[in-house]
Structures are given as structure tokens and as C-alpha cells.
Design an enzyme around this catalytic site. Structure first.
Site, short mmCIF file in Angstrom:
data_model
loop_
_atom_site.label_atom_id
_atom_site.label_comp_id
_atom_site.label_asym_id
_atom_site.label_seq_id
_atom_site.Cartn_x
_atom_site.Cartn_y
_atom_site.Cartn_z
N ASP A 141 0.38 -1.59 -0.26
CA ASP A 141 0.18 -0.55 0.24
C ASP A 141 0.88 1.14 0.03
O ASP A 141 1.89 1.45 1.23
CB ASP A 141 -1.24 0.10 1.23
N GLU A 191 29.48 6.15 4.87
CA GLU A 191 29.38 4.39 5.61
C GLU A 191 29.31 3.94 4.49
O GLU A 191 29.02 3.24 4.05
CB GLU A 191 28.48 4.09 6.59
N CYS A 197 25.27 6.79 10.65
CA CYS A 197 25.80 8.19 9.86
C CYS A 197 25.75 9.27 10.95
O CYS A 197 25.57 10.31 10.56
CB CYS A 197 23.63 8.29 9.78
N THR A 219 14.13 2.81 2.38
CA THR A 219 14.76 4.35 3.57
C THR A 219 16.06 4.13 2.90
O THR A 219 17.29 4.73 3.36
CB THR A 219 14.73 3.73 4.81
N SER A 234 16.35 -1.24 15.47
CA SER A 234 17.54 0.10 14.99
C SER A 234 16.39 1.08 15.40
O SER A 234 16.70 2.33 16.12
CB SER A 234 17.69 -0.41 14.15
N HIS A 256 18.61 13.31 12.68
CA HIS A 256 18.83 12.34 12.09
C HIS A 256 18.06 11.71 11.28
O HIS A 256 16.87 11.22 11.67
CB HIS A 256 20.12 11.67 12.63
N LYS A 279 8.73 10.29 15.15
CA LYS A 279 8.58 8.82 17.09
C LYS A 279 9.46 9.21 18.22
O LYS A 279 9.01 8.79 18.90
CB LYS A 279 8.98 7.98 16.11
N ASN A 283 16.77 8.56 2.40
CA ASN A 283 18.13 8.58 3.56
C ASN A 283 19.27 8.80 2.66
O ASN A 283 19.90 7.96 1.87
CB ASN A 283 18.02 7.05 3.94
N SER A 326 23.95 4.10 13.74
CA SER A 326 23.58 2.73 14.26
C SER A 326 25.08 2.25 15.31
O SER A 326 26.32 2.79 14.42
CB SER A 326 23.46 2.00 13.24
N1 COA Z 1 -1.03 3.30 5.78
C1 COA Z 1 -0.37 3.95 6.10
N2 COA Z 1 0.50 3.65 7.68
C2 COA Z 1 0.83 2.53 7.66
C3 COA Z 1 0.46 1.18 6.42
C4 COA Z 1 -0.27 1.72 5.73
N3 COA Z 1 -1.18 0.78 4.72
N4 COA Z 1 1.28 0.31 6.46
C5 COA Z 1 1.85 0.14 7.58
N5 COA Z 1 1.87 2.05 7.79
C6 COA Z 1 2.74 2.08 9.26
C7 COA Z 1 2.76 1.86 10.90
O1 COA Z 1 2.32 1.86 11.82
C8 COA Z 1 4.16 1.98 10.68
O2 COA Z 1 4.20 2.98 11.56
P1 COA Z 1 4.57 3.43 13.26
O3 COA Z 1 6.19 3.26 13.35
O4 COA Z 1 4.48 5.17 13.40
O5 COA Z 1 3.52 2.40 13.75
C9 COA Z 1 4.58 2.39 9.92
O6 COA Z 1 3.50 2.60 7.98
C10 COA Z 1 6.15 0.97 9.21
O7 COA Z 1 4.97 0.22 9.16
P2 COA Z 1 5.90 -1.26 10.11
O8 COA Z 1 5.29 -2.33 9.94
O9 COA Z 1 7.07 -1.28 10.85
O10 COA Z 1 6.92 -1.28 8.97
P3 COA Z 1 8.33 -2.17 8.43
O11 COA Z 1 8.37 -3.29 9.02
O12 COA Z 1 8.71 -2.70 7.36
O13 COA Z 1 9.96 -2.11 8.45
C11 COA Z 1 11.31 -0.11 8.60
C12 COA Z 1 10.22 -0.32 8.36
C13 COA Z 1 11.50 2.20 8.98
C14 COA Z 1 11.55 -0.10 10.40
C15 COA Z 1 12.42 -1.04 7.64
O14 COA Z 1 11.75 -0.04 6.67
C16 COA Z 1 13.60 -0.66 7.99
O15 COA Z 1 14.31 -1.47 8.71
N6 COA Z 1 14.08 0.59 7.55
C17 COA Z 1 15.62 0.47 8.50
C18 COA Z 1 15.70 0.82 9.28
C19 COA Z 1 16.66 2.37 9.86
O16 COA Z 1 16.02 3.09 8.97
N7 COA Z 1 16.69 2.06 10.67
C20 COA Z 1 17.03 3.51 11.34
C21 COA Z 1 18.25 3.21 11.12
S1 COA Z 1 18.46 4.79 12.43
#
Ligand code: COA
Length: 386
Positions: free
Chosen positions: A29, A79, A111, A152, A201, A233, A242, A276, A309
């Protein structure tokens, strides 16, 4: 004497992928990526826009011949280095014609690297106020096609000139930092892509933010009252929001939250359009705030929350200087984004999977500026296209 950021410039590659189109293609979605994660467009780097070329282009956009004669250090935080030994900074030093009696080196800590560079630069200039330091953050964020982290990714560079009597942001000597050895995101030498425990993370990032703010408050009880905004960041633009909500949940005053949130969309606009850029993400957010937020006023104080990280976090405090708005060319920043070409998913995947190799035929520049021309005897050769 005030020391800090006198100029700031950025560069993003000429390609981007629309997040709605990519999400639909992946069967996700689109709202999850645009609302849930907070990304609209993702910068995609062609081979010619590697981390060296991006760094040189970002720095070239802000430096005058007088600056180049006054720079004693070129510090690159990254990095996604191109060599285990030779630093990106040595390439950039030569490409830009920085005076030869300078030093050039690279810093790594996920980062956080460029933040360490900025602090080293400020300390150096504090002792030698007539000299300047160039700090650059340059990265290509790669998690891999069709992975959890794909939304990301991104690419880009931010360059800052650090001087005495800075015209944008004076940086306080005192900052607040924390180190916490963890495996939330890392990239072992054998791995082309980053490894990440995404949920852990994002939780660790929030915990580090709360820890640092609590520590800062212990040292300086009125510090947070004095901060008009905090830039974060931003591996994805939802991340800082968040962290703010986690801080509120820890019992923090609501008054800070509403003030800080009132600047959040402006401070994350460029990140939403670029994706990112690892070490540069916090500085891109700073640039975004400066360019997009008309309510900012001279003398206001900002918090800059850096997170790398592994994990190292630091809160830096800066004060907006008289005339800072005149140092930010909003129209040029938006034009730089607008010049980009949208890729289809098929082309994005082709560009993403392409690899630098030694070939007789040099690469063609896609636009004016510095670009990777060829690789000869394992040596990267760059050129400048008018
Ligand atoms: N409409 C609107 N929002 C939606 C949705 C939809 N249809 N489906 C999911 N979401 C929201 C979720 O509620 C969640 O929001 P929240 O965190 O505020 O609750 C968000 O979208 C992400 O959903 P989630 O199920 O947690 O996604 P994911 O398991 O695919 O993981 C990351 C998302 C960012 C953790 C993943 O992309 C990742 O690992 N990224 C790299 C990690 C990173 O950047 N770490 C930080 C280092 S500094």
C-alpha cells in the site's frame, strides 16, 4: 568567539524513484511508505554520481577561491567509502583545488561520522580563528531491491564550511553524547548491503534520544526551554517524530513538543524528497528547516540530534546568526530537486544493480558538474562537465 557553519550546500543525483510507483509495483500500500514511513521520492545514484562526485559537487556549490585558500582540513563523513585505505577527502581536496598545505581524511561511525567531523572542525577553528575547515557528508544508502529497508534508501551529499564568525549557525562548545555498543544496523566488510534489525534500530534511536535529552537536562535544566526547534538524523522522515513522541511518553513537558512539532514538516521536507543519505541526513534536515521555515528568527537556538547506528548519538546546540536567511538560496535548492528525472521501476533496478568496472569507454556525464569518468588500474578518474 563564535564558531560554526558559515555556508551549507547540498547535491542530489539527477535520478529519483517515486515511492508510490515503487510501492505499487512491490504490492505494498503506497500509504505505508508515504504516510507510515514518510517518503515521497528516493534519490537514485547513477555510476557517474558516486560518493566522491557527489561530495565534490556539494562542496563546489559553496566555495570561493578565497575559501579554498583558507581551508586547512577536508573532513568527509561517510559509510559508503570507495576504498578501505584512500579517503574520499583526498579526491575532493584535489578536485576542488584546496590549498596543498591542508590535511584530508575520512571519518566512519555509521550516520554519525560527519557530526564528529563538524565537532573536530569547530575545535580546530576555535584555536585558529583565521582558518577554515570543509566538512562533507556523502553517502549512498543501499539495503537492496525488494527488502524491508528498500523504502529507506537514497543518495546525496551535504557540504559545510566551518569558520569563525559564521553567518548561519554558531555551535555551542558544550554538547551531549552517548555511546552504546549494539548491532542495530551494520555492514560487515564482506557484505554489499547494510544489515539491519529495523524495529530494534528505530527503538534504539528513540531510546538514545530520550537518554540524551535527560542527560542534557541534568547538566543544564533550562536548555530544552531555549530550543526553538530540533532537527534530527532522518533515515526516513517519520523517525524524528517517533523520537519526539517517545520523549513525551517519558514524562517530558508537552510545551516543548508542540513547539518542536510546529517546525517538523519544514525540517523534513528535503529528506522526504531525497530519502536516506546516512551521514548527511541530519544536515539535510537542517538545510530543509533553514530553507522552508519562514518563521525562524535570528538568535533562536536549535538542537541537532545526530544518531549513528552501532550506536553513537549526540545533541549539538546551535544559534541562528544575524542574516542567516540571506545565506540560504531556497529557489536554487528547489530547482536542484526539480531538475531530476523520474525513473521507471525497471530503470531504477537497472541503475541500482549496475557496478563500476574498468572499461575502455569512459562514462558519459549526465549533467554539468563533477562525475566519475572511468576506472583505470583500479583508480577512479573524475572529470568536470561544463
Ligand atoms: N498506511 C499508513 N501507514 C501504514 C500502513 C498503511 N497502509 N501500513 C503500515 N503503516 C505504518 C505502520 O503503522 C508504521 O508506522 P508506526 O511506526 O508509526 O507505527 C510504519 O508504517 C512502518 O510500518 P512497519 O510495519 O513498522 O514497517 P516495516 O516492518 O516494513 O519496517 C522500517 C519499517 C523503517 C523499520 C524498515 O523499512 C527498515 O528496517 N528500515 C531501515 C531501518 C532504519 O532506517 N533504522 C534506523 C537507523 S538510524
Amino acid at each position: 568567539m563564535k564558531i560554526g557553519i558559515d555556508k551549507i550546500g547540498f547535491y542530489v543525483p539527477s535520478y529519483y524513484m517515486d515511492m508510490r510507483e515503487l510501492a505499487t509495483y512491490r504490492g505494498i500500500d503506497p500509504n505505508k511508505w508515504t504516510i507510515g514511513i514518510g517518503q515521497e521520492k528516493m534519490a537514485v545514484a547513477p555510476l557517474t554520481s558516486d560518493v566522491v562526485a557527489m561530495a565534490a559537487n556539494a562542496a563546489a556549490s559553496i566555495l570561493t577561491p578565497e575559501d579554498k585558500a583558507s581551508i586547512d582540513q577536508v573532513i568527509v563523513g561517510t559509510e559508503s567509502g570507495v576504498d578501505f585505505s584512500k579517503s574520499i577527502a583526498t579526491f575532493v581536496h584535489e578536485m576542488l583545488g584546496i590549498q596543498p598545505f591542508a590535511k584530508a581524511f575520512e571519518i566512519k561511525q555509521a550516520c554519525y561520522g560527519a557530526t564528529a567531523g563538524l565537532q573536530m572542525a569547530c575545535d580546530y577553528v576555535r584555536l585558529r580563528p583565521e582558518r577554515k575547515v570543509l566538512v562533507i557528508a556523502t553517502d549512498i544508502a543501499r539495503y537492496g531491491l525488494n527488502t524491508g529497508g528498500e523504502a529507506t534508501q537514497g543518495a546525496g551529499a551535504v557540504a559545510m564550511l566551518v569558520s569563525a564568525m559564521p553567518r548561519i549557525l554558531a555551535i555551542d562548545e558544550k554538547s551531549y553524547m552517548h555511546t552504546n555498543h549494539q548491532f542495530d544496523f551494520w555492514r560487515p566488510n564482506h557484505s554489499e548491503y547494510a544489515l539491519v534489525d529495523g524495529q530494534f534500530s528505530t527503538k534504539l534511536y528513540q531510546d538514545e534520544f530520550v537518554t540524551i535529552l535527560e542527560e542534557a537536562t541534568r547538566h543544564h535544566p533550562t536548555l530544552l526551554d531555549s530550543l526553538e526547534a530540533i532537527v534530527f538524523h532522518l533515515p526516513f522522515t517519520k523517525m524524528g517524530r517517533k523520537a519526539l513522541l517517545a520523549y513525551e511518553a517519558s514524562g517530558a513537558p508537552e510545551s516543548h513538543l508542540s513547539r518542536w512539532l510546529s517546525h517538523y514538516d519544514q525540517a523534513s521536507y528535503l529528506n522526504r524528497m531525497v530519502g536516506n543519505i546516512y551521514t548527511g541526513s541530519m544536515f539535510l534536515s537542517l538545510l530543509s528547516l533553514l530553507a522552508m521555515d519562514d518563521s525562524l528568527q535570528e538568535g533562536q537556538r536549535l538542537g541537532l540530534f545526530s544518531y549513528g547506528s552501532g550506536a553513537v548519538a549526540e545533541l549539538i546546540i546551535g544559534q541562528l546568526q544575524p542574516g542567516f536567511a540571506a545565506m540560504i538560496d531556497k529557489a536554487a535548492i528547489l530547482a536542484h530537486l526539480e531538475r531530476r528525472e523520474a525513473l521507471t521501476v525497471e530503470r531504477y533496478e537497472t541503475v541500482f544493480l549496475s557496478k563500476v568496472c574498468e572499461e575502455d569507454t569512459p562514462y558519459q556525464a549526465l549533467e554539468s558538474g563533477y562525475y566519475l569518468k572511468k576506472v583505470v588500474n583500479h583508480q577512479r578518474i573524475y572529470d568536470y562537465q561544463q
